[in-house]
Design a protein around this motif. Structure first.
Motif, PDB file in Angstrom:
ATOM      1  N   GLN A 131     -20.909  76.608 -33.453  1.00  0.00           N
ATOM      2  CA  GLN A 131     -20.676  75.994 -32.014  1.00  0.00           C
ATOM      3  C   GLN A 131     -21.637  75.172 -31.403  1.00  0.00           C
ATOM      4  O   GLN A 131     -22.678  76.023 -31.126  1.00  0.00           O
ATOM      5  N   THR A 132     -21.742  74.125 -31.079  1.00  0.00           N
ATOM      6  CA  THR A 132     -22.865  73.390 -30.094  1.00  0.00           C
ATOM      7  C   THR A 132     -22.280  73.415 -28.795  1.00  0.00           C
ATOM      8  O   THR A 132     -21.106  73.676 -28.542  1.00  0.00           O
ATOM      9  N   GLU A 133     -23.460  73.276 -28.058  1.00  0.00           N
ATOM     10  CA  GLU A 133     -22.711  73.193 -26.426  1.00  0.00           C
ATOM     11  C   GLU A 133     -23.877  72.088 -25.754  1.00  0.00           C
ATOM     12  O   GLU A 133     -24.467  71.378 -26.316  1.00  0.00           O
ATOM     13  N   GLY A 134     -23.449  71.563 -24.610  1.00  0.00           N
ATOM     14  CA  GLY A 134     -23.823  70.545 -23.982  1.00  0.00           C
ATOM     15  C   GLY A 134     -23.455  70.474 -22.728  1.00  0.00           C
ATOM     16  O   GLY A 134     -22.376  71.214 -22.300  1.00  0.00           O
ATOM     17  N   PRO A 135     -23.883  69.646 -21.662  1.00  0.00           N
ATOM     18  CA  PRO A 135     -23.391  69.315 -20.325  1.00  0.00           C
ATOM     19  C   PRO A 135     -21.948  68.934 -20.308  1.00  0.00           C
ATOM     20  O   PRO A 135     -21.305  69.074 -19.505  1.00  0.00           O
ATOM     21  N   LEU A 194     -25.383  59.021 -20.432  1.00  0.00           N
ATOM     22  CA  LEU A 194     -24.495  58.594 -21.400  1.00  0.00           C
ATOM     23  C   LEU A 194     -24.052  60.075 -22.269  1.00  0.00           C
ATOM     24  O   LEU A 194     -23.094  60.069 -22.986  1.00  0.00           O
ATOM     25  N   ALA A 195     -24.697  61.190 -21.905  1.00  0.00           N
ATOM     26  CA  ALA A 195     -24.161  62.573 -22.450  1.00  0.00           C
ATOM     27  C   ALA A 195     -23.845  63.238 -21.601  1.00  0.00           C
ATOM     28  O   ALA A 195     -23.124  64.226 -21.633  1.00  0.00           O
ATOM     29  N   ASN A 196     -23.988  63.016 -20.019  1.00  0.00           N
ATOM     30  CA  ASN A 196     -23.753  63.978 -18.951  1.00  0.00           C
ATOM     31  C   ASN A 196     -22.916  63.322 -18.274  1.00  0.00           C
ATOM     32  O   ASN A 196     -22.959  62.493 -17.303  1.00  0.00           O
ATOM     33  N   GLN A 197     -21.423  64.008 -18.108  1.00  0.00           N
ATOM     34  CA  GLN A 197     -20.562  63.382 -17.273  1.00  0.00           C
ATOM     35  C   GLN A 197     -19.899  64.342 -16.247  1.00  0.00           C
ATOM     36  O   GLN A 197     -18.502  64.397 -16.035  1.00  0.00           O
ATOM     37  N   ARG A 198     -20.649  65.493 -15.918  1.00  0.00           N
ATOM     38  CA  ARG A 198     -20.265  66.673 -15.102  1.00  0.00           C
ATOM     39  C   ARG A 198     -19.995  65.702 -13.605  1.00  0.00           C
ATOM     40  O   ARG A 198     -20.492  64.948 -13.317  1.00  0.00           O
ATOM     41  N   THR A 199     -18.952  66.522 -13.203  1.00  0.00           N
ATOM     42  CA  THR A 199     -18.477  66.359 -11.733  1.00  0.00           C
ATOM     43  C   THR A 199     -19.035  67.469 -10.708  1.00  0.00           C
ATOM     44  O   THR A 199     -18.759  67.201  -9.561  1.00  0.00           O
ATOM     45  N   ASP A 200     -19.834  68.173 -11.323  1.00  0.00           N
ATOM     46  CA  ASP A 200     -20.247  69.481 -10.432  1.00  0.00           C
ATOM     47  C   ASP A 200     -21.930  69.099  -9.919  1.00  0.00           C
ATOM     48  O   ASP A 200     -22.227  67.877 -10.073  1.00  0.00           O
ATOM     49  N   GLN A 201     -22.632  70.161  -9.500  1.00  0.00           N
ATOM     50  CA  GLN A 201     -23.720  69.675  -8.944  1.00  0.00           C
ATOM     51  C   GLN A 201     -25.100  69.530 -10.124  1.00  0.00           C
ATOM     52  O   GLN A 201     -26.045  69.252  -9.755  1.00  0.00           O
ATOM     53  N   VAL A 272     -28.390  58.459 -27.768  1.00  0.00           N
ATOM     54  CA  VAL A 272     -27.110  57.893 -28.449  1.00  0.00           C
ATOM     55  C   VAL A 272     -27.898  56.362 -29.725  1.00  0.00           C
ATOM     56  O   VAL A 272     -29.032  56.363 -29.588  1.00  0.00           O
ATOM     57  N   ASN A 273     -26.949  56.192 -30.367  1.00  0.00           N
ATOM     58  CA  ASN A 273     -27.645  55.124 -31.384  1.00  0.00           C
ATOM     59  C   ASN A 273     -27.822  53.805 -30.615  1.00  0.00           C
ATOM     60  O   ASN A 273     -26.960  53.352 -29.696  1.00  0.00           O
ATOM     61  N   ALA A 274     -28.994  53.127 -30.843  1.00  0.00           N
ATOM     62  CA  ALA A 274     -29.627  52.139 -30.199  1.00  0.00           C
ATOM     63  C   ALA A 274     -30.356  51.170 -30.815  1.00  0.00           C
ATOM     64  O   ALA A 274     -30.767  51.445 -31.824  1.00  0.00           O
TER      65      ALA A 274
END
Length: 376
Positions: A131-135, A194-201, A272-274
């Motif tokens: 299992q991977t993890e991320g923001p 592009l990878a972090n769409q959190r709504t917390d601090q 991301v791919n670019a």
């Protein structure tokens, strides 16, 4: 002959004999994070190169922080013992002025992947994936694992993993600790919208996206004695609309300086791919811009291979040091050949066993390698 590339420099508490750095290069050849015979051969070969600083490959802070099953780690006593054994051998053959660094990393959503020669894709169900993890729950690309959204407890665990790996690295005797905050791995994932769409601090504004990376940097700095250098590899651009640009990079670098970082190595891409127009020195302008706006030792990296190109980067003030990766894989004696090309042979300490290879003692050396074209 005096050259910029072969002049000494001081990075925080560490003095380098020249401005040449061996870039961290993943070998994907470890045994459950443990260095082995391949690493000993690889590092002993680089040890006699004459580079001022040699930085070991991205080294995982936890078992599931590895990119692949073959990635080096510092998450267990066995990892530490194996790498300590290899480093004793490497230091034994290195010139005494050689300095050693290690890059510590958590792969985040880019973990649980195949080795490059196996395809580079996410591990399949029969390949022992994890299992991977991320923001945020955003996969790195099509057909990649969707990461688990990290909680505050997860972030605490990851931060403690960086500190624990740092302490293991200190016991092994590294002069430089480099945090990997680029190439799309976990720290970069927190930084990039592009990878972090959190709504917390920890998401949204740049201040929030920088929060966790800065917490990690501060914790690692606190674990280091004043004699050990702290650096970070950071991204100058995501090469995609809506991603990190160099203005954000400058703000991040200044914040890192405030938290005790001694240098930044400026690279680009990977989250991301670019579409990237890759050419010799294509990332140098990002390093130059950061150096112009941040009073911090700055390293350039990326498609630097010609000695005259490297000399021009340092002499023009675009960067304080240059990091080379593929150039050393192609030619582990790159430093010797660069010194010859730039007329700085007196800067090189040859192992006595290899003295006979000096061009002055063997006319055939002039024919051994074609002259490289000058790159401004």
């Amino acid at each position: 002959m005096s050259t910029a590339l072969f002049s000494p420099t001081t990075v925080g508490p560490v003095t380098l004999a020249n401005r040449i750095v061996v870039s961290p290069m993943c070998q994907y050849s470890a045994d459950d994070g443990c260095a082995n015979d391949w690493h000993q051969m690889h590092l002993m070969q680089l040890a006699i190169s004459g580079a001022g600083l040699i930085v070991l490959e991205a080294t995982a802070t936890e078992r599931h922080a590895r990119i692949t099953h073959g990635c080096l780690g510092l998450y267990s006593d066995a990892n530490e013992a194996a790498l300590a054994h290899v480093m004793v051998a490497a230091r034994r053959v290195a010139p005494p002025q050689t300095r050693w660094g290690i890059q510590i990393n958590h792969a985040g959503r880019k973990a649980s992947a195949q080795r490059p020669w196996e395809g580079r894709a996410s591990l399949g169900p029969l390949e022992d994936p994890w299992q991977t993890e991320g923001p945020s729950a955003i996969a790195a690309g099509d057909h990649w694992h969707t990461p688990k959204v990290m909680t505050d407890a997860d972030m605490t665990r990851v931060l403690e993993g960086f500190v624990a790996a740092t302490r293991r690295a200190l016991r092994i005797g590294f002069d430089v600790i480099e945090i990997h905050a680029a190439h799309g791995y976990l720290i970069h994932q927190f930084l990039s919208p592009l990878a972090n769409q959190r709504t917390d601090q920890y998401g949204g504004s740049l201040e929030n996206r920088m929060r966790f990376p800065l917490e990690v940097a501060a914790a690692v700095r606190k674990a280091l004695p004043p004699s050990v250098c702290l650096g970070l590899r950071i991204t100058g651009s995501d090469w995609t609309h809506g991603g990190i640009d160099v203005t954000e990079t400058i703000q991040f670098a200044n914040a890192l300086k405030d938290r005790g970082a001694d240098y930044v190595c400026v690279t680009t891409g990977g989250v991301v791919n670019a579409r990237i127009a890759v050419e010799p020195g294509y990332q140098v302008p990002f390093a130059a811009t950061v150096k112009e706006h941040v009073k911090l030792h700055t390293r350039a990296v990326g498609m630097i291979a010609d000695p005259h190109q490297a000399e021009a980067i340092i002499a023009s003030g675009q960067a304080d040091t240059v990091a080379l990766g593929r150039a050393f894989l192609d030619d582990p004696r790159w430093v010797w050949h660069a010194a010859q090309s730039l007329g700085a042979e007196e800067s090189i300490v040859f192992p006595p066993q290899y003295e006979r290879s000096k061009p002055a003692l063997w006319a055939g050396a002039q024919l051994a390698r074609p002259a490289a074209a000058n790159v401004a």
